[in-house]
Design a protein around this motif. Structure first.
Motif, PDB file in Angstrom:
ATOM      1  N   VAL A 157      40.373  86.412  11.752  1.00  0.00           N
ATOM      2  CA  VAL A 157      40.471  87.871  11.456  1.00  0.00           C
ATOM      3  C   VAL A 157      39.249  88.114  10.466  1.00  0.00           C
ATOM      4  O   VAL A 157      38.596  89.065  10.608  1.00  0.00           O
ATOM      5  CB  VAL A 157      41.718  88.128  10.901  1.00  0.00           C
ATOM      6  N   SER A 158      39.246  87.434   9.348  1.00  0.00           N
ATOM      7  CA  SER A 158      38.327  87.370   8.383  1.00  0.00           C
ATOM      8  C   SER A 158      36.868  87.283   8.878  1.00  0.00           C
ATOM      9  O   SER A 158      36.014  88.031   8.482  1.00  0.00           O
ATOM     10  CB  SER A 158      38.689  86.482   7.171  1.00  0.00           C
TER      11      SER A 158
ATOM     12  N   ALA B 294      39.934  91.972  16.301  1.00  0.00           N
ATOM     13  CA  ALA B 294      40.213  90.548  15.369  1.00  0.00           C
ATOM     14  C   ALA B 294      41.516  90.023  15.447  1.00  0.00           C
ATOM     15  O   ALA B 294      41.662  88.821  15.346  1.00  0.00           O
ATOM     16  CB  ALA B 294      40.044  91.428  13.832  1.00  0.00           C
TER      17      ALA B 294
ATOM     18  N   SER C 259      31.813  91.025  17.952  1.00  0.00           N
ATOM     19  CA  SER C 259      32.707  91.781  17.420  1.00  0.00           C
ATOM     20  C   SER C 259      32.024  93.115  16.837  1.00  0.00           C
ATOM     21  O   SER C 259      32.751  94.286  17.234  1.00  0.00           O
ATOM     22  CB  SER C 259      33.061  91.008  15.815  1.00  0.00           C
TER      23      SER C 259
ATOM     24  N   VAL D  77      37.570  97.666  14.500  1.00  0.00           N
ATOM     25  CA  VAL D  77      37.678  96.277  14.921  1.00  0.00           C
ATOM     26  C   VAL D  77      39.076  95.603  14.886  1.00  0.00           C
ATOM     27  O   VAL D  77      39.111  94.477  15.394  1.00  0.00           O
ATOM     28  CB  VAL D  77      36.447  95.333  14.389  1.00  0.00           C
ATOM     29  N   LEU D  78      39.930  96.202  13.932  1.00  0.00           N
ATOM     30  CA  LEU D  78      41.108  95.314  13.385  1.00  0.00           C
ATOM     31  C   LEU D  78      41.973  94.783  14.943  1.00  0.00           C
ATOM     32  O   LEU D  78      42.357  93.517  14.938  1.00  0.00           O
ATOM     33  CB  LEU D  78      41.992  96.159  12.472  1.00  0.00           C
TER      34      LEU D  78
ATOM     35  N   ALA E 148      33.930  96.531  18.052  1.00  0.00           N
ATOM     36  CA  ALA E 148      34.237  97.751  17.157  1.00  0.00           C
ATOM     37  C   ALA E 148      33.463  99.116  17.586  1.00  0.00           C
ATOM     38  O   ALA E 148      34.175 100.216  17.757  1.00  0.00           O
ATOM     39  CB  ALA E 148      33.371  97.505  15.961  1.00  0.00           C
TER      40      ALA E 148
ATOM     41  N   THR F  72      31.621  92.161  11.931  1.00  0.00           N
ATOM     42  CA  THR F  72      31.706  93.664  12.212  1.00  0.00           C
ATOM     43  C   THR F  72      30.834  94.256  11.076  1.00  0.00           C
ATOM     44  O   THR F  72      30.235  95.320  11.123  1.00  0.00           O
ATOM     45  CB  THR F  72      32.847  94.037  12.310  1.00  0.00           C
ATOM     46  N   ALA F  73      31.219  93.829   9.719  1.00  0.00           N
ATOM     47  CA  ALA F  73      30.345  94.364   8.700  1.00  0.00           C
ATOM     48  C   ALA F  73      28.892  94.134   8.660  1.00  0.00           C
ATOM     49  O   ALA F  73      28.268  95.182   8.281  1.00  0.00           O
ATOM     50  CB  ALA F  73      31.022  93.663   7.403  1.00  0.00           C
TER      51      ALA F  73
ATOM     52  N   VAL G 253      35.329  98.470  10.256  1.00  0.00           N
ATOM     53  CA  VAL G 253      36.655  97.537   9.908  1.00  0.00           C
ATOM     54  C   VAL G 253      37.863  98.001  10.583  1.00  0.00           C
ATOM     55  O   VAL G 253      38.676  97.124  11.214  1.00  0.00           O
ATOM     56  CB  VAL G 253      36.588  97.134   8.828  1.00  0.00           C
ATOM     57  N   SER G 254      38.083  99.121  10.373  1.00  0.00           N
ATOM     58  CA  SER G 254      39.162  99.910  11.005  1.00  0.00           C
ATOM     59  C   SER G 254      39.314  99.856  12.367  1.00  0.00           C
ATOM     60  O   SER G 254      40.355  99.644  13.086  1.00  0.00           O
ATOM     61  CB  SER G 254      39.548 101.197  10.555  1.00  0.00           C
TER      62      SER G 254
ATOM     63  N   VAL H 269      36.018  90.447  11.028  1.00  0.00           N
ATOM     64  CA  VAL H 269      35.504  91.444  10.156  1.00  0.00           C
ATOM     65  C   VAL H 269      34.141  91.181   9.482  1.00  0.00           C
ATOM     66  O   VAL H 269      33.310  92.396   9.367  1.00  0.00           O
ATOM     67  CB  VAL H 269      36.579  91.600   9.080  1.00  0.00           C
TER      68      VAL H 269
END
Length: 199
Positions: free
Chosen positions: A101-102, A61, A186, A57-58, A190, A108-109, A54-55, A105
């Motif tokens: 953005v959500s 995003a 995404s 891909v920000l 990342a 990516t998760a 997550v950090s 994320v």
């Protein structure tokens, strides 16, 4: 209350609910299957991977969320519009950006957790290179994780418009697909942003 009424109430919120369920199910069920046990260590490793992913891909995003604001302005689809043809406004643009953005994320998760499957099915000393799509050079389940979120987004978003595709319009349908492709990319973004050695 009839089923049709339940569906009508669910429809506007269906996309975030479906994506949340997909992410929660992946994070909860996949790690124990890969590591063979549902322990605190299993989930601690999962959380560590998610934090890194997550950090990483920000920046992507934020770029996706901001650079696609012209999509709802031009009627080409949105990450947040609950109905086709929603008038553009600063509030609609903000909702689109936050949802963008959500959802990046979320994609990516799911992709990051899916890397564990690549580890599990790999027999080489370098699992990220032992299981790769020849043309892409990235782990297959990483990309499939992002593709799964993208597919859910496109299908559910078009469904919650509650209109035939002809009424939604070809431009809006194609715009929604393009927004989905950005979600599918995404996890790869990342991986690239984090570095050539992966998560």
């Amino acid at each position: 209350m009839s089923l049709q009424r339940y569906v009508g109430r669910f429809r506007p919120y269906s996309l975030p609910i479906c994506l949340f369920a997909l992410v929660a199910g992946t994070v909860t069920l996949v790690p124990p299957l890969v590591l063979g046990e549902a322990t605190a260590r299993t989930y601690a490793l999962t959380v560590a991977v998610l934090i890194v992913a997550v950090s990483s891909v920000l920046p992507y995003a934020v770029a996706v969320a901001v650079l696609t604001v012209p999509f709802p302005y031009a009627g080409l689809g949105s990450y947040a519009a609950p109905a086709a043809g929603e008038p553009f406004s600063p509030t609609a643009a903000l909702r689109h950006a936050v949802a963008g953005v959500s959802y990046v994320v979320a994609a990516t998760a799911v992709g990051a957790v899916a890397v564990g499957i690549d580890f599990a099915v790999s027999s080489g000393s370098n699992p990220l290179q032992a299981v790769q799509f020849p043309g892409l050079g990235v782990p297959p389940f990483l990309t499939l994780g992002g593709a799964a979120v993208a597919a859910v987004y496109v299908v559910v978003q078009l469904w919650r418009y509650d209109s035939p595709l002809a009424e939604i319009g070809l431009n809006a349908v194609l715009g929604t697909v393009v927004l989905g492709v950005l979600l599918a990319a995404s996890p790869v973004a990342a991986l690239w942003l984090f570095g050539t050695y992966g998560f």
